[in-house]
Design an enzyme around this catalytic site. Sequence first.
Site, PDB file in Angstrom:
ATOM      1  N   CYS A  59       0.804  -1.227   0.000  1.00 41.52           N
ATOM      2  CA  CYS A  59       0.000   0.000   0.000  1.00 41.52           C
ATOM      3  C   CYS A  59       0.831   1.269   0.000  1.00 41.52           C
ATOM      4  CB  CYS A  59      -0.940   0.007   1.208  1.00 41.52           C
ATOM      5  SG  CYS A  59      -2.051  -1.414   1.287  1.00 41.52           S
TER       6      CYS A  59
ATOM      7  N   CYS B 226      -4.416   5.102   8.007  1.00 46.60           N
ATOM      8  CA  CYS B 226      -4.641   3.692   8.329  1.00 46.60           C
ATOM      9  C   CYS B 226      -5.773   3.532   9.341  1.00 46.60           C
ATOM     10  CB  CYS B 226      -3.367   3.051   8.849  1.00 46.60           C
ATOM     11  SG  CYS B 226      -2.767   3.746  10.406  1.00 46.60           S
TER      12      CYS B 226
END
Length: 233
Positions: free
Chosen positions: A206, A229
Amino acid sequence: MLTFKTWEDTEQSFEIDETYKGALSVLDWAYSHYGENLVYACSFGIEGIVLIDLISKVKKDATIVFLDTGLHFKETYETIDRVKERYPDLNIVLKKPSLTVEEQGNIHGDNLWERDPQSCCHIRKILPLQEVMAEYPAWISGLRREQSPTRKNTNFLNKDDKFQSIKVCPLIHWTWKDIWRYTSKHELTYNVLHDQGYPSIGCAPCTNPAFTAEDLRSGRWTGSNKTECGLHE
Protein backbone atom coordinates in the site's frame (compact mmCIF):
# COMPACT_ATOMS: atom_id res chain seq x y z
CA MET A 1 6.72 29.18 29.28
CA LEU A 2 4.71 26.93 26.98
CA THR A 3 1.10 26.59 28.04
CA PHE A 4 -1.46 24.31 26.50
CA LYS A 5 -4.84 22.94 27.53
CA THR A 6 -5.85 19.33 27.79
CA TRP A 7 -9.29 18.02 26.88
CA GLU A 8 -10.30 18.73 30.47
CA ASP A 9 -9.36 22.38 29.95
CA THR A 10 -6.58 21.99 32.51
CA GLU A 11 -3.45 24.02 31.86
CA GLN A 12 -0.09 22.30 31.90
CA SER A 13 2.93 24.61 31.73
CA PHE A 14 6.62 23.93 31.45
CA GLU A 15 9.80 25.48 30.13
CA ILE A 16 9.93 24.99 26.36
CA ASP A 17 13.10 23.79 24.71
CA GLU A 18 13.48 26.20 21.80
CA THR A 19 16.10 23.99 20.11
CA TYR A 20 13.62 21.13 19.67
CA LYS A 21 10.44 23.19 19.20
CA GLY A 22 8.97 21.83 22.41
CA ALA A 23 9.56 18.15 21.67
CA LEU A 24 12.00 17.43 24.47
CA SER A 25 9.93 19.39 26.98
CA VAL A 26 6.78 17.52 26.01
CA LEU A 27 8.54 14.16 26.32
CA ASP A 28 10.03 15.10 29.68
CA TRP A 29 6.59 16.16 30.93
CA ALA A 30 4.89 13.06 29.51
CA TYR A 31 7.32 10.57 31.06
CA SER A 32 7.32 12.48 34.34
CA HIS A 33 3.53 12.38 34.35
CA TYR A 34 2.86 8.85 33.02
CA GLY A 35 6.13 7.01 33.64
CA GLU A 36 5.85 3.33 32.71
CA ASN A 37 2.26 3.90 31.61
CA LEU A 38 3.42 5.65 28.42
CA VAL A 39 4.20 3.75 25.22
CA TYR A 40 5.47 4.91 21.85
CA ALA A 41 3.73 3.33 18.84
CA CYS A 42 6.43 3.71 16.21
CA SER A 43 6.35 2.99 12.47
CA PHE A 44 10.15 3.40 12.22
CA GLY A 45 9.85 6.04 9.53
CA ILE A 46 12.12 9.07 9.72
CA GLU A 47 9.96 10.87 12.30
CA GLY A 48 10.05 7.74 14.41
CA ILE A 49 13.83 7.59 14.23
CA VAL A 50 14.08 11.19 15.44
CA LEU A 51 11.56 10.58 18.23
CA ILE A 52 13.38 7.46 19.39
CA ASP A 53 16.59 9.44 19.70
CA LEU A 54 14.80 12.19 21.66
CA ILE A 55 13.04 9.64 23.87
CA SER A 56 16.37 7.97 24.65
CA LYS A 57 17.55 11.27 26.15
CA VAL A 58 14.58 11.28 28.55
CA LYS A 59 13.96 7.59 29.25
CA LYS A 60 16.60 5.13 28.09
CA ASP A 61 14.44 2.05 28.76
CA ALA A 62 11.21 3.35 27.20
CA THR A 63 8.80 0.89 25.60
CA ILE A 64 8.51 1.17 21.81
CA VAL A 65 5.80 -0.83 20.01
CA PHE A 66 5.91 -1.56 16.29
CA LEU A 67 2.69 -2.83 14.69
CA ASP A 68 4.14 -5.74 12.76
CA THR A 69 1.50 -6.38 10.10
CA GLY A 70 3.64 -8.96 8.35
CA LEU A 71 3.44 -6.83 5.21
CA HIS A 72 6.23 -4.34 5.79
CA PHE A 73 9.23 -3.75 3.54
CA LYS A 74 12.32 -5.75 4.38
CA GLU A 75 14.10 -2.41 4.69
CA THR A 76 11.81 -1.52 7.59
CA TYR A 77 12.74 -4.66 9.51
CA GLU A 78 16.41 -3.98 8.78
CA THR A 79 15.98 -0.47 10.19
CA ILE A 80 14.47 -1.89 13.39
CA ASP A 81 17.45 -4.19 13.81
CA ARG A 82 19.87 -1.28 13.46
CA VAL A 83 17.89 0.80 15.98
CA LYS A 84 18.03 -2.07 18.47
CA GLU A 85 21.81 -2.12 18.14
CA ARG A 86 22.13 1.62 18.68
CA TYR A 87 19.72 1.80 21.64
CA PRO A 88 20.12 -1.53 23.47
CA ASP A 89 18.29 -0.33 26.59
CA LEU A 90 15.03 0.41 24.78
CA ASN A 91 12.26 -2.17 25.05
CA ILE A 92 11.25 -2.61 21.39
CA VAL A 93 8.22 -4.87 20.96
CA LEU A 94 6.93 -6.14 17.61
CA LYS A 95 3.16 -6.50 18.04
CA LYS A 96 1.57 -8.91 15.58
CA PRO A 97 -2.12 -9.24 14.62
CA SER A 98 -4.09 -12.25 15.81
CA LEU A 99 -4.27 -13.45 12.18
CA THR A 100 -1.28 -14.20 10.00
CA VAL A 101 -1.44 -12.90 6.43
CA GLU A 102 -2.26 -16.45 5.28
CA GLU A 103 -5.04 -16.86 7.87
CA GLN A 104 -6.50 -13.52 6.88
CA GLY A 105 -6.50 -14.65 3.26
CA ASN A 106 -8.31 -17.88 4.14
CA ILE A 107 -11.03 -15.97 5.98
CA HIS A 108 -11.37 -12.76 3.96
CA GLY A 109 -9.80 -13.69 0.64
CA ASP A 110 -6.32 -13.03 -0.65
CA ASN A 111 -4.93 -9.51 -0.91
CA LEU A 112 -7.59 -7.89 1.26
CA TRP A 113 -5.54 -4.67 1.15
CA GLU A 114 -6.39 -4.34 -2.56
CA ARG A 115 -10.14 -4.88 -2.22
CA ASP A 116 -10.81 -3.40 1.20
CA PRO A 117 -7.75 -1.61 2.65
CA GLN A 118 -9.84 -0.18 5.49
CA SER A 119 -10.69 -3.66 6.78
CA CYS A 120 -7.11 -4.82 6.32
CA CYS A 121 -5.80 -1.91 8.42
CA HIS A 122 -8.45 -2.61 11.03
CA ILE A 123 -7.34 -6.23 11.38
CA ARG A 124 -3.61 -5.68 11.16
CA LYS A 125 -3.19 -2.29 12.88
CA ILE A 126 -6.24 -1.05 14.79
CA LEU A 127 -7.05 -4.24 16.69
CA PRO A 128 -3.40 -4.90 17.69
CA LEU A 129 -3.00 -1.34 18.96
CA GLN A 130 -6.25 -1.64 20.89
CA GLU A 131 -4.74 -4.67 22.63
CA VAL A 132 -1.62 -2.66 23.44
CA MET A 133 -3.55 0.35 24.65
CA ALA A 134 -5.59 -1.78 27.02
CA GLU A 135 -2.43 -1.68 29.16
CA TYR A 136 -1.48 1.97 28.65
CA PRO A 137 -3.46 5.16 29.32
CA ALA A 138 -1.22 7.26 27.07
CA TRP A 139 0.83 6.85 23.91
CA ILE A 140 3.30 8.85 21.84
CA SER A 141 2.89 9.51 18.13
CA GLY A 142 5.17 11.18 15.57
CA LEU A 143 2.41 13.20 13.90
CA ARG A 144 3.45 16.57 12.46
CA ARG A 145 1.07 19.31 11.37
CA GLU A 146 2.94 19.72 8.10
CA GLN A 147 2.46 16.09 7.04
CA SER A 148 -1.02 16.38 5.57
CA PRO A 149 -4.23 18.44 5.75
CA THR A 150 -5.77 15.87 8.09
CA ARG A 151 -3.02 16.48 10.67
CA LYS A 152 -2.81 20.29 10.63
CA ASN A 153 -4.78 20.69 13.88
CA THR A 154 -2.84 18.13 15.94
CA ASN A 155 -1.82 19.35 19.40
CA PHE A 156 0.89 18.31 21.85
CA LEU A 157 -1.79 16.53 23.89
CA ASN A 158 -4.83 15.03 22.22
CA LYS A 159 -7.84 13.17 23.57
CA ASP A 160 -7.95 9.88 21.70
CA ASP A 161 -11.49 8.54 21.74
CA LYS A 162 -10.64 5.60 19.48
CA PHE A 163 -8.22 4.11 22.01
CA GLN A 164 -9.67 5.78 25.11
CA SER A 165 -6.32 7.34 25.88
CA ILE A 166 -4.13 10.41 25.63
CA LYS A 167 -2.06 10.83 22.48
CA VAL A 168 1.15 12.81 22.96
CA CYS A 169 2.60 14.37 19.79
CA PRO A 170 5.94 16.04 20.48
CA LEU A 171 6.84 16.85 16.84
CA ILE A 172 3.80 18.87 15.78
CA HIS A 173 5.83 22.01 14.97
CA TRP A 174 8.70 20.26 13.21
CA THR A 175 9.08 20.66 9.45
CA TRP A 176 10.37 18.06 7.02
CA LYS A 177 13.64 20.03 6.94
CA ASP A 178 13.82 20.02 10.74
CA ILE A 179 13.52 16.24 10.76
CA TRP A 180 16.33 15.76 8.27
CA ARG A 181 18.60 18.38 9.83
CA TYR A 182 18.32 16.56 13.16
CA THR A 183 18.92 13.20 11.48
CA SER A 184 22.05 14.48 9.76
CA LYS A 185 23.41 16.33 12.79
CA HIS A 186 23.10 13.26 15.04
CA GLU A 187 24.05 10.77 12.31
CA LEU A 188 20.93 8.69 12.85
CA THR A 189 20.32 5.48 10.98
CA TYR A 190 17.09 5.44 8.95
CA ASN A 191 15.11 3.46 6.40
CA VAL A 192 16.94 3.60 3.05
CA LEU A 193 13.57 3.80 1.26
CA HIS A 194 13.49 7.47 2.28
CA ASP A 195 16.31 8.00 -0.21
CA GLN A 196 14.24 6.35 -2.93
CA GLY A 197 11.26 8.72 -2.91
CA TYR A 198 9.30 7.29 0.02
CA PRO A 199 8.75 10.08 2.58
CA SER A 200 6.02 8.04 4.32
CA ILE A 201 6.55 4.30 4.68
CA GLY A 202 3.81 1.83 5.58
CA CYS A 203 3.02 -1.68 4.40
CA ALA A 204 4.70 -2.63 1.14
CA PRO A 205 1.53 -3.39 -0.88
CA CYS A 206 0.00 0.00 0.00
CA THR A 207 3.01 2.33 -0.23
CA ASN A 208 4.42 4.02 -3.32
CA PRO A 209 6.83 6.92 -3.75
CA ALA A 210 5.13 10.27 -3.10
CA PHE A 211 4.13 12.21 -6.19
CA THR A 212 3.73 15.65 -4.62
CA ALA A 213 5.92 17.62 -2.23
CA GLU A 214 2.81 19.33 -0.90
CA ASP A 215 1.47 16.07 0.59
CA LEU A 216 4.21 13.79 1.90
CA ARG A 217 1.67 10.99 2.42
CA SER A 218 0.46 11.03 -1.18
CA GLY A 219 2.17 7.71 -1.87
CA ARG A 220 -0.03 5.88 0.64
CA TRP A 221 -3.02 3.89 -0.71
CA THR A 222 -2.60 5.39 -4.17
CA GLY A 223 -5.75 5.19 -6.28
CA SER A 224 -8.14 5.13 -3.33
CA ASN A 225 -9.81 7.74 -1.15
CA LYS A 226 -8.00 6.37 1.88
CA THR A 227 -5.47 8.73 3.49
CA GLU A 228 -4.98 7.21 6.96
CA CYS A 229 -4.64 3.69 8.33
CA GLY A 230 -7.20 4.56 10.99
CA LEU A 231 -4.88 5.00 13.96
CA HIS A 232 -5.21 8.78 13.85
CA GLU A 233 -8.75 9.27 12.57
